[in-house]
Design a protein around this motif. Structure first.
Motif, PDB file in Angstrom:
ATOM      1  N   ALA A 177      10.941   2.726  14.101  1.00  0.00           N
ATOM      2  CA  ALA A 177       9.977   3.491  12.979  1.00  0.00           C
ATOM      3  C   ALA A 177       8.821   3.183  13.890  1.00  0.00           C
ATOM      4  CB  ALA A 177       9.980   2.925  11.718  1.00  0.00           C
ATOM      5  N   LEU A 178       8.451   1.903  14.192  1.00  0.00           N
ATOM      6  CA  LEU A 178       7.424   1.468  14.922  1.00  0.00           C
ATOM      7  C   LEU A 178       6.791   2.578  16.238  1.00  0.00           C
ATOM      8  CD1 LEU A 178       4.526   0.212  14.583  1.00  0.00           C
ATOM      9  CD2 LEU A 178       5.670  -1.847  15.743  1.00  0.00           C
ATOM     10  N   ARG A 179       8.034   2.265  17.155  1.00  0.00           N
ATOM     11  CA  ARG A 179       7.779   3.051  18.261  1.00  0.00           C
ATOM     12  C   ARG A 179       7.637   4.607  18.254  1.00  0.00           C
ATOM     13  NH1 ARG A 179      12.424   0.017  19.364  1.00  0.00           N
ATOM     14  NH2 ARG A 179      13.825   1.846  18.870  1.00  0.00           N
ATOM     15  N   GLU A 180       8.148   5.041  17.049  1.00  0.00           N
ATOM     16  CA  GLU A 180       8.084   6.611  16.957  1.00  0.00           C
ATOM     17  C   GLU A 180       6.713   6.667  16.267  1.00  0.00           C
ATOM     18  OE1 GLU A 180      11.127   8.466  14.562  1.00  0.00           O
ATOM     19  OE2 GLU A 180      12.884   7.366  15.531  1.00  0.00           O
ATOM     20  N   LEU A 181       6.251   6.091  15.646  1.00  0.00           N
ATOM     21  CA  LEU A 181       4.861   6.162  15.113  1.00  0.00           C
ATOM     22  C   LEU A 181       3.713   5.857  16.209  1.00  0.00           C
ATOM     23  CD1 LEU A 181       2.689   6.610  12.738  1.00  0.00           C
ATOM     24  CD2 LEU A 181       2.818   4.037  12.497  1.00  0.00           C
ATOM     25  N   LEU A 182       3.833   4.987  17.176  1.00  0.00           N
ATOM     26  CA  LEU A 182       3.067   4.953  18.242  1.00  0.00           C
ATOM     27  C   LEU A 182       3.157   5.938  19.062  1.00  0.00           C
ATOM     28  CD1 LEU A 182       3.740   0.956  18.652  1.00  0.00           C
ATOM     29  CD2 LEU A 182       1.510   2.151  17.799  1.00  0.00           C
ATOM     30  N   MET A 201       0.883  -1.337   0.042  1.00  0.00           N
ATOM     31  CA  MET A 201       0.113  -0.007  -0.022  1.00  0.00           C
ATOM     32  C   MET A 201       0.810   1.293   0.013  1.00  0.00           C
ATOM     33  SD  MET A 201      -3.343   0.170   2.489  1.00  0.00           S
ATOM     34  CE  MET A 201      -2.711   0.403   4.046  1.00  0.00           C
ATOM     35  N   LYS A 202       0.768   1.934  -0.966  1.00  0.00           N
ATOM     36  CA  LYS A 202       1.645   3.103  -1.244  1.00  0.00           C
ATOM     37  C   LYS A 202       0.763   4.288  -0.327  1.00  0.00           C
ATOM     38  CE  LYS A 202       5.095   2.156  -3.702  1.00  0.00           C
ATOM     39  NZ  LYS A 202       6.340   2.111  -3.213  1.00  0.00           N
ATOM     40  N   THR A 203       1.550   5.125   0.382  1.00  0.00           N
ATOM     41  CA  THR A 203       1.133   6.561   1.220  1.00  0.00           C
ATOM     42  C   THR A 203       2.266   7.414   0.852  1.00  0.00           C
ATOM     43  OG1 THR A 203       0.213   7.203   3.060  1.00  0.00           O
ATOM     44  CG2 THR A 203       2.020   5.488   3.466  1.00  0.00           C
ATOM     45  N   GLU A 204       1.703   8.747   1.181  1.00  0.00           N
ATOM     46  CA  GLU A 204       2.627   9.802   1.036  1.00  0.00           C
ATOM     47  C   GLU A 204       2.581  10.504   2.438  1.00  0.00           C
ATOM     48  OE1 GLU A 204       4.726  10.562  -1.150  1.00  0.00           O
ATOM     49  OE2 GLU A 204       4.062   8.978  -2.343  1.00  0.00           O
ATOM     50  N   ASP A 205       1.894   9.712   3.381  1.00  0.00           N
ATOM     51  CA  ASP A 205       1.629  10.248   4.754  1.00  0.00           C
ATOM     52  C   ASP A 205       2.875  10.541   5.486  1.00  0.00           C
ATOM     53  OD1 ASP A 205       1.040  10.737   7.471  1.00  0.00           O
ATOM     54  OD2 ASP A 205      -0.980  10.002   7.001  1.00  0.00           O
ATOM     55  N   ALA A 206       3.361  11.557   5.858  1.00  0.00           N
ATOM     56  CA  ALA A 206       4.946  11.559   6.572  1.00  0.00           C
ATOM     57  C   ALA A 206       4.935  10.892   7.802  1.00  0.00           C
ATOM     58  CB  ALA A 206       4.637  13.050   6.754  1.00  0.00           C
ATOM     59  N   ARG A 207       3.929  10.337   8.487  1.00  0.00           N
ATOM     60  CA  ARG A 207       4.024   9.419   9.573  1.00  0.00           C
ATOM     61  C   ARG A 207       4.307   8.204   9.349  1.00  0.00           C
ATOM     62  NH1 ARG A 207      -1.879   9.502  11.892  1.00  0.00           N
ATOM     63  NH2 ARG A 207      -2.186   9.047   9.538  1.00  0.00           N
ATOM     64  N   PHE A 208       4.293   7.751   7.946  1.00  0.00           N
ATOM     65  CA  PHE A 208       4.643   6.438   7.530  1.00  0.00           C
ATOM     66  C   PHE A 208       5.857   6.275   6.757  1.00  0.00           C
ATOM     67  CE2 PHE A 208       0.106   6.562   8.335  1.00  0.00           C
ATOM     68  CZ  PHE A 208       0.045   5.492   9.352  1.00  0.00           C
ATOM     69  N   LEU A 209       6.457   7.383   6.549  1.00  0.00           N
ATOM     70  CA  LEU A 209       7.630   7.574   5.591  1.00  0.00           C
ATOM     71  C   LEU A 209       8.995   6.386   5.997  1.00  0.00           C
ATOM     72  CD1 LEU A 209       7.970  11.054   4.496  1.00  0.00           C
ATOM     73  CD2 LEU A 209       7.092   9.124   3.087  1.00  0.00           C
ATOM     74  N   GLN A 210       9.094   6.572   7.476  1.00  0.00           N
ATOM     75  CA  GLN A 210      10.213   5.678   7.826  1.00  0.00           C
ATOM     76  C   GLN A 210       9.874   4.048   7.876  1.00  0.00           C
ATOM     77  OE1 GLN A 210      11.186   6.274  11.964  1.00  0.00           O
ATOM     78  NE2 GLN A 210      13.200   7.217  11.399  1.00  0.00           N
ATOM     79  N   TYR A 211       8.627   3.718   8.086  1.00  0.00           N
ATOM     80  CA  TYR A 211       8.007   2.592   7.797  1.00  0.00           C
ATOM     81  C   TYR A 211       8.089   1.999   6.570  1.00  0.00           C
ATOM     82  CZ  TYR A 211       5.980  -1.800   9.567  1.00  0.00           C
ATOM     83  OH  TYR A 211       5.724  -3.080   9.857  1.00  0.00           O
TER      84      TYR A 211
END
Length: 84
Positions: free
Chosen positions: A58-63, A1-11
């Motif tokens: 990346a997951l910790r930062e997102l959470l 799934m492609k996304t441009e949402d900055a929150r998910f860039l690292q992941y």
């Protein structure tokens, strides 16, 4: 799934690197010379270990950014629960 949402860039970057490693692994496994195969596989394992740390980070930062509480277990896995 492609996304441009900055929150998910690292992941997303982690996933891209993971796929590159998978392709590299399949090419190495086709190699018939065992010395080359061993050297390449060792490099892939090192890269994989580094990627796993990036994934956790990346997951910790997102959470954290979303205010979702979590626990990181001794084995490195992360448990979280999203309340709806």
């Amino acid at each position: 799934m492609k996304t441009e949402d900055a929150r998910f860039l690292q992941y997303t970057s982690y996933l891209d690197e993971q796929f590159k490693l998978a392709y590299q692994l399949t090419n190495v496994l086709k190699t018939e010379e065992s010395n080359v195969k061993y050297t390449e596989l060792s490099g892939i394992v090192e890269k994989q270990n580094a990627l796993l740390e990036r994934k956790s980070s990346a997951l910790r930062e997102l959470l954290d950014s979303e205010g979702i509480s979590y626990n990181q277990l001794e084995d490195g896995s992360i448990n979280y629960k999203v309340e709806m």
